[in-house]
Design a protein around this motif. Sequence first.
Motif, PDB file in Angstrom:
ATOM      1  N   VAL A  82      16.274  82.185  36.504  1.00  0.00           N
ATOM      2  CA  VAL A  82      15.685  81.494  35.726  1.00  0.00           C
ATOM      3  C   VAL A  82      15.297  82.056  34.646  1.00  0.00           C
ATOM      4  CG1 VAL A  82      14.479  80.562  37.317  1.00  0.00           C
ATOM      5  CG2 VAL A  82      13.773  82.418  37.023  1.00  0.00           C
ATOM      6  N   GLY A  83      15.755  82.621  33.171  1.00  0.00           N
ATOM      7  CA  GLY A  83      15.484  83.886  32.811  1.00  0.00           C
ATOM      8  C   GLY A  83      14.663  83.528  32.138  1.00  0.00           C
ATOM      9  N   VAL A  84      14.157  84.653  32.995  1.00  0.00           N
ATOM     10  CA  VAL A  84      12.842  85.686  32.702  1.00  0.00           C
ATOM     11  C   VAL A  84      13.358  87.576  32.803  1.00  0.00           C
ATOM     12  CG1 VAL A  84      10.944  84.368  33.118  1.00  0.00           C
ATOM     13  CG2 VAL A  84      12.435  86.383  35.029  1.00  0.00           C
ATOM     14  N   LYS A  85      12.831  88.114  32.634  1.00  0.00           N
ATOM     15  CA  LYS A  85      13.464  89.800  32.811  1.00  0.00           C
ATOM     16  C   LYS A  85      12.352  90.357  33.894  1.00  0.00           C
ATOM     17  CE  LYS A  85      12.359  90.994  27.542  1.00  0.00           C
ATOM     18  NZ  LYS A  85      11.472  91.709  26.912  1.00  0.00           N
ATOM     19  N   GLN A  86      13.267  91.479  34.453  1.00  0.00           N
ATOM     20  CA  GLN A  86      13.138  91.405  36.239  1.00  0.00           C
ATOM     21  C   GLN A  86      11.750  92.086  35.919  1.00  0.00           C
ATOM     22  OE1 GLN A  86      13.427  95.593  36.281  1.00  0.00           O
ATOM     23  NE2 GLN A  86      12.443  94.811  38.172  1.00  0.00           N
TER      24      GLN A  86
END
Length: 86
Positions: free
Chosen positions: A33-37
Amino acid sequence: MDVVARTPAQLGAALKSARIRRGLSQTEAASSVGVKQKTVSSLENIGAKTSVETLYKMLSALGLELVIRDNNHGDVPARDQSSREW
């Protein structure tokens, strides 16, 4: 399975449980979804503040939906329920 989450910490635990049930790592869920871990980690472990947009992205990545329902079951007048939550 329905889960009631009334606090950010409960929501984080529900997201983590759903991710694990689906066999996804935090990195896999984040990249889908295009977020950071670290965003996923913060949501799951400390119920971090996040944008509504990011929350919906995570729900989508995990195949979950947000359901809003009235929690007034007749035992407490609606105006008094706020003290039962956060």
